[in-house]
Design an enzyme around this catalytic site. Structure first.
Site, PDB file in Angstrom:
ATOM      1  N   ASP A   1     -46.790  38.499  70.392  1.00 60.62           N
ATOM      2  CA  ASP A   1     -46.674  37.340  70.442  1.00 60.62           C
ATOM      3  C   ASP A   1     -46.533  36.432  71.667  1.00 60.62           C
ATOM      4  O   ASP A   1     -45.640  36.893  72.569  1.00 60.62           O
ATOM      5  CB  ASP A   1     -45.464  37.070  69.495  1.00 60.62           C
ATOM      6  CG  ASP A   1     -45.455  35.444  68.934  1.00 60.62           C
ATOM      7  OD1 ASP A   1     -46.620  34.695  68.905  1.00 60.62           O
ATOM      8  OD2 ASP A   1     -44.588  34.793  68.551  1.00 60.62           O
TER       9      ASP A   1
ATOM     10  N   HIS B   1     -55.747  33.954  62.315  1.00 67.99           N
ATOM     11  CA  HIS B   1     -54.870  32.815  63.105  1.00 67.99           C
ATOM     12  C   HIS B   1     -55.043  32.426  64.460  1.00 67.99           C
ATOM     13  O   HIS B   1     -55.034  31.062  64.999  1.00 67.99           O
ATOM     14  CB  HIS B   1     -53.357  33.794  63.119  1.00 67.99           C
ATOM     15  CG  HIS B   1     -52.376  32.875  63.814  1.00 67.99           C
ATOM     16  ND1 HIS B   1     -51.985  31.666  63.133  1.00 67.99           N
ATOM     17  CD2 HIS B   1     -51.523  33.135  64.685  1.00 67.99           C
ATOM     18  CE1 HIS B   1     -50.894  31.096  63.956  1.00 67.99           C
ATOM     19  NE2 HIS B   1     -50.744  32.072  65.140  1.00 67.99           N
TER      20      HIS B   1
HETATM   21  C1  HEM Z   1     -45.098  33.295  61.350  1.00 65.38           C
HETATM   22  C2  HEM Z   1     -45.941  32.530  62.218  1.00 65.38           C
HETATM   23  C3  HEM Z   1     -46.589  33.035  63.281  1.00 65.38           C
HETATM   24  C4  HEM Z   1     -46.813  34.120  63.763  1.00 65.38           C
HETATM   25  C5  HEM Z   1     -46.511  35.538  63.111  1.00 65.38           C
HETATM   26  C6  HEM Z   1     -47.642  34.250  64.833  1.00 65.38           C
HETATM   27  C7  HEM Z   1     -48.335  35.104  65.628  1.00 65.38           C
HETATM   28  C8  HEM Z   1     -49.036  34.918  66.696  1.00 65.38           C
HETATM   29  C9  HEM Z   1     -49.796  36.077  67.277  1.00 65.38           C
HETATM   30  C10 HEM Z   1     -49.654  37.581  66.964  1.00 65.38           C
HETATM   31  C11 HEM Z   1     -50.811  35.414  68.125  1.00 65.38           C
HETATM   32  C12 HEM Z   1     -51.803  36.163  69.083  1.00 65.38           C
HETATM   33  C13 HEM Z   1     -51.068  36.483  70.388  1.00 65.38           C
HETATM   34  C14 HEM Z   1     -50.622  35.149  71.295  1.00 65.38           C
HETATM   35  O1  HEM Z   1     -51.789  34.551  71.894  1.00 65.38           O
HETATM   36  O2  HEM Z   1     -49.649  35.025  71.084  1.00 65.38           O
HETATM   37  C15 HEM Z   1     -50.634  34.010  68.063  1.00 65.38           C
HETATM   38  C16 HEM Z   1     -51.332  33.023  68.746  1.00 65.38           C
HETATM   39  C17 HEM Z   1     -51.182  31.784  68.704  1.00 65.38           C
HETATM   40  N1  HEM Z   1     -50.347  31.110  67.714  1.00 65.38           N
HETATM   41 FE1  HEM Z   1     -49.333  31.819  66.565  1.00 65.38          FE
HETATM   42  N2  HEM Z   1     -47.800  32.671  64.990  1.00 65.38           N
HETATM   43  C18 HEM Z   1     -47.194  32.087  63.913  1.00 65.38           C
HETATM   44  C19 HEM Z   1     -47.147  30.611  63.975  1.00 65.38           C
HETATM   45  C20 HEM Z   1     -47.975  29.772  64.648  1.00 65.38           C
HETATM   46  C21 HEM Z   1     -47.909  28.158  64.548  1.00 65.38           C
HETATM   47  C22 HEM Z   1     -47.041  27.503  63.412  1.00 65.38           C
HETATM   48  C23 HEM Z   1     -48.381  27.697  65.585  1.00 65.38           C
HETATM   49  C24 HEM Z   1     -48.884  26.347  65.870  1.00 65.38           C
HETATM   50  C25 HEM Z   1     -47.933  25.304  65.469  1.00 65.38           C
HETATM   51  C26 HEM Z   1     -49.055  29.004  66.341  1.00 65.38           C
HETATM   52  C27 HEM Z   1     -49.806  28.708  67.368  1.00 65.38           C
HETATM   53  C28 HEM Z   1     -50.556  29.595  68.244  1.00 65.38           C
HETATM   54  C29 HEM Z   1     -51.299  29.600  69.168  1.00 65.38           C
HETATM   55  C30 HEM Z   1     -51.670  28.050  69.964  1.00 65.38           C
HETATM   56  C31 HEM Z   1     -51.679  30.887  69.735  1.00 65.38           C
HETATM   57  C32 HEM Z   1     -52.813  31.130  70.802  1.00 65.38           C
HETATM   58  C33 HEM Z   1     -54.220  31.044  70.237  1.00 65.38           C
HETATM   59  C34 HEM Z   1     -54.970  31.061  71.486  1.00 65.38           C
HETATM   60  O3  HEM Z   1     -55.536  32.214  71.668  1.00 65.38           O
HETATM   61  O4  HEM Z   1     -55.355  30.204  72.119  1.00 65.38           O
HETATM   62  N3  HEM Z   1     -48.653  30.036  65.855  1.00 65.38           N
HETATM   63  N4  HEM Z   1     -49.739  33.682  67.220  1.00 65.38           N
END
Ligand code: HEM
Length: 291
Positions: free
Chosen positions: A134, A203
């Site tokens: 993450d 996601h």
């Molecule tokens: C339980 C909830 C969530 C989990 C487990 C989760 C997990 C992840 C994972 C594994 C990634 C891919 C690796 C990374 O770039 O960090 C990711 C990307 C991302 N997440 Fe989440 N996330 C969650 C909730 C959210 C929420 C609520 C938001 C926004 C309000 C969010 C915004 C983003 C963004 C902006 C990226 C990067 C996208 C890109 O590649 O530009 N995430 N998240």
């Protein structure tokens, strides 16, 4: 980004790789002026402190750009549990995080009542409990500062936070094959690379910071919480404009194009709040941005 804004920001905003943490939320339980006085003398000791709209309203003041977190009601609903104050402790050991959280609670007791106290931990090398890394696509260095910080004016060096506690349905996620799990996240578990053909509902595609008309960059500092029975992610993101995170939440919940984030079949938001994280002056919070 002006160096001035970076120098004024709460130092915790740029802490990466903390091993343990604690997220705390308070409601207002006394005279709002006493609450303001307690905040003015508070020693944050490296914790990030965020002020919620209910406190600003009780003080009959204003912070441009701050509002209560609204319930997001799409094909999935994310609740609003907006509180008056939030603190985010990140530390080197669980014991130190606990002690620091306790010190904050003691300093604020009286005008504030603690309603959330959630110990957090680093899972492996900074993974979410789904097993996926993450924070990979986070902006870094000056880009992180430009994304998270208000650049100038009375609140220069301040930031806005989105805070949501998610509970995971991990056994449901673990029943998927690795390929199906990769499709949910949009990155490959094996090497953490973004997939070229990631589904529109993955996601990473829903939250893609560059892939839409209006870029939606944010600095994420989330940490896992819980035990073997109940667990999830304390999602924390910093921006200089709350519209950015709200747009992404709308995309995740299917409000923009009817496509819902596949990850939301395996996790659900239980809380939600927006907080203004004021800049610092002489080791204390600079509250002059509450006008
Ligand atoms: C339980 C909830 C969530 C989990 C487990 C989760 C997990 C992840 C994972 C594994 C990634 C891919 C690796 C990374 O770039 O960090 C990711 C990307 C991302 N997440 Fe989440 N996330 C969650 C909730 C959210 C929420 C609520 C938001 C926004 C309000 C969010 C915004 C983003 C963004 C902006 C990226 C990067 C996208 C890109 O590649 O530009 N995430 N998240």
């Amino acid at each position: 980004m002006e160096k001035k804004a970076i120098a004024l920001a709460q130092p915790g905003l740029f802490v990466e790789g903390a091993v343990a943490g604690h997220s705390l939320e308070w409601t207002l339980s006394g005279d709002p002026r006493e609450a303001l006085a307690a905040l003015a003398t508070l020693d944050p000791a490296g914790a990030i402190i965020g002020i919620g709209a209910p406190l600003v309203a009780a003080l009959e003041r204003r912070v441009d750009g701050l509002r209560p977190f609204p319930e997001i009601a799409g094909s999935i609903t994310m609740p609003s549990t907006q509180n008056a104050l939030w603190a985010y402790v990140m530390d080197a050991t669980p014991g130190e995080a606990f002690a620091r959280a306790e010190s904050l609670e003691r300093q604020l007791r009286g005008p504030f009542a603690l309603v959330e106290s959630l110990p957090l931990f680093r899972y492996r090398d900074g993974r979410d409990l789904t097993g996926y890394k993450d924070g990979t696509a986070n902006p870094e260095g000056d880009d992180a500062a430009a994304t998270a910080l208000i650049a100038d004016g009375a609140r220069a060096g301040g930031s806005f936070a989105l805070v949501q506690r998610y509970v995971h349905y991990r056994s449901r996620f673990s029943r998927l094959s690795e390929a199906e799990r990769d499709d949910v996240i949009g990155r490959r578990y094996a090497d953490n690379e973004e997939m070229e053909e990631a589904p529109e509902t993955s996601h990473v595609r829903r939250t893609d910071q560059e892939g839409y008309d209006e870029p939606a960059f944010m600095v994420r500092r989330s940490m896992p919480w819980g035990d073997l029975r109940t667990h999830g992610l304390q999602f924390v993101a910093f921006v200089n404009d709350l519209d950015i995170v709200e747009r992404v939440l709308h995309r995740m919940c299917g409000l923009i194009d009817g496509r819902t984030d596949a990850l939301l079949r395996f996790t659900a938001a239980e809380t939600g709040g927006y907080y203004y994280c004021p800049p610092m002056a002489d080791g204390r919070l600079d509250l002059s941005g509450l006008i």
